[in-house]
Design an enzyme around this catalytic site. Structure first.
Site, PDB file in Angstrom:
ATOM      1  N   HIS A  37       0.815  -1.276  -0.241  1.00 31.20           N
ATOM      2  CA  HIS A  37       0.109  -0.166   0.005  1.00 31.20           C
ATOM      3  C   HIS A  37       0.883   1.183   0.156  1.00 31.20           C
ATOM      4  O   HIS A  37       0.503   2.382  -0.548  1.00 31.20           O
ATOM      5  CB  HIS A  37      -1.007  -0.012   1.212  1.00 31.20           C
ATOM      6  N   ASP A 150      -3.476  -7.559  -7.751  1.00 29.62           N
ATOM      7  CA  ASP A 150      -5.062  -7.852  -7.968  1.00 29.62           C
ATOM      8  C   ASP A 150      -5.114  -7.420  -9.792  1.00 29.62           C
ATOM      9  O   ASP A 150      -5.729  -6.383  -9.978  1.00 29.62           O
ATOM     10  CB  ASP A 150      -5.944  -6.856  -7.090  1.00 29.62           C
ATOM     11  N   VAL A 176       4.682  -6.080  -4.654  1.00 25.73           N
ATOM     12  CA  VAL A 176       5.592  -5.918  -3.795  1.00 25.73           C
ATOM     13  C   VAL A 176       5.502  -7.380  -2.814  1.00 25.73           C
ATOM     14  O   VAL A 176       4.414  -7.880  -2.219  1.00 25.73           O
ATOM     15  CB  VAL A 176       5.146  -4.712  -2.866  1.00 25.73           C
TER      16      VAL A 176
END
Length: 283
Positions: A37, A150, A176
């Protein structure tokens, strides 16, 4: 960092920025931040004058037997981390703010959402498309960043933006990974110490497929057979899907004549994990 909880206040802030000629960057999240994130936020920080990160566990993208109630949350930590990486506004609406009483409008992207996660989670992409288009209208970004873990979701968002003529640049960011090569995910928290090694089969299967392709293999069935054998090697691992798809259209690939998406989803115990890579045959 400013914290905004209402749609009207967020829209007002976005309007003020746009009037001032500011370029707005946006990262939509469900919170419980990990380094993946934060990398998205750092990326958009370099693309925009003002950065917004939303934190909203979207009930519309969870099925009736999925983990909405137990999805990990830690808002105080999320806000601290977002501030540390340079986010200007955290948009943190409640469910009633996004879906008030009487709400009845949903966005559905067809075809690219049908296979893979769309097949095993039939409400997922309708919920994703709906909340993302709502957030785009609320935050009014010029650019938004999504993770490539995703991958089907990224393709879906790009298709929606194109089809609905939304003037927003959509950027992807590479997966990541943890030091042991597990793709970062908020759901990794669910894994027990005994399950963690089983979860690493995902990244190992991707590596094996890349090695096969590097040696000249082009037959999708051969590649998938080896991948499934690596994933389904005993223990509490159940394959949801392991498929080769066209990276742009999500159509099934048999023989690899160009770049192909190898998309994987497995259950380790009750925890569903996904991973993927693009296989690129040598010319």
């Amino acid at each position: 960092m400013r914290i905004i909880e209402t749609v009207s206040e967020m829209q007002q802030q976005a309007d003020d920025w746009r009037r001032a000629g500011k370029r707005i960057g946006f990262v939509p999240t469900m919170g419980y931040f990990h380094e993946g994130h934060l990398m998205l936020m750092r990326k958009v920080r370099g693309e925009a004058d003002m950065v917004v990160a939303s934190i909203f566990v979207n009930p519309a993208q969870f099925g009736p037997n999925e983990d909405l109630a137990t999805y990990p949350r830690d808002l105080d930590r999320d806000l601290r981390l977002a501030g540390e990486v340079g986010v200007d506004v955290a948009f943190v609406p409640q469910v009633g703010e996004m879906y008030p009483d009487g709400y009845q409008t949903y966005v559905e992207v067809t075809k690219v959402t049908a296979p893979l996660c769309g097949r095993s989670r039939p409400l997922f992409f309708r919920g994703v498309a709906t909340v993302v288009v709502k957030l785009f209208h609320i935050v009014k970004p010029h650019v938004a960043v999504f993770g490539e873990k995703d991958y089907q979701q990224l393709v879906t968002i790009r298709r929606m933006v194109k089809d609905l003529n939304l003037d927003i640049e959509i950027l992807g960011h590479p997966i990541v990974r943890e030091p042991d090569d597990l793709a970062m995910s908020s759901r990794n928290k669910y894994l027990t110490p005994e399950q963690r090694p089983l979860a690493l089969r995902l990244s190992r299967a991707l590596k094996a497929a890349r090695a096969r392709v590097a040696l000249g293999e082009r037959n999708g069935s051969v590649i998938l057979k080896e991948v499934k054998e690596l994933l389904d090697a005993g223990g509490e691992v159940r394959i949801d899907y392991a498929e080769l798809r066209d990276p742009a259209t999500m159509e099934e690939v048999g023989s690899m004549d160009g770049p192909s998406l190898l998309a994987l989803a497995v259950f380790v115990g009750t925890t569903r994990l996904i991973d993927n890579c693009i296989l690129r045959p040598a010319a």
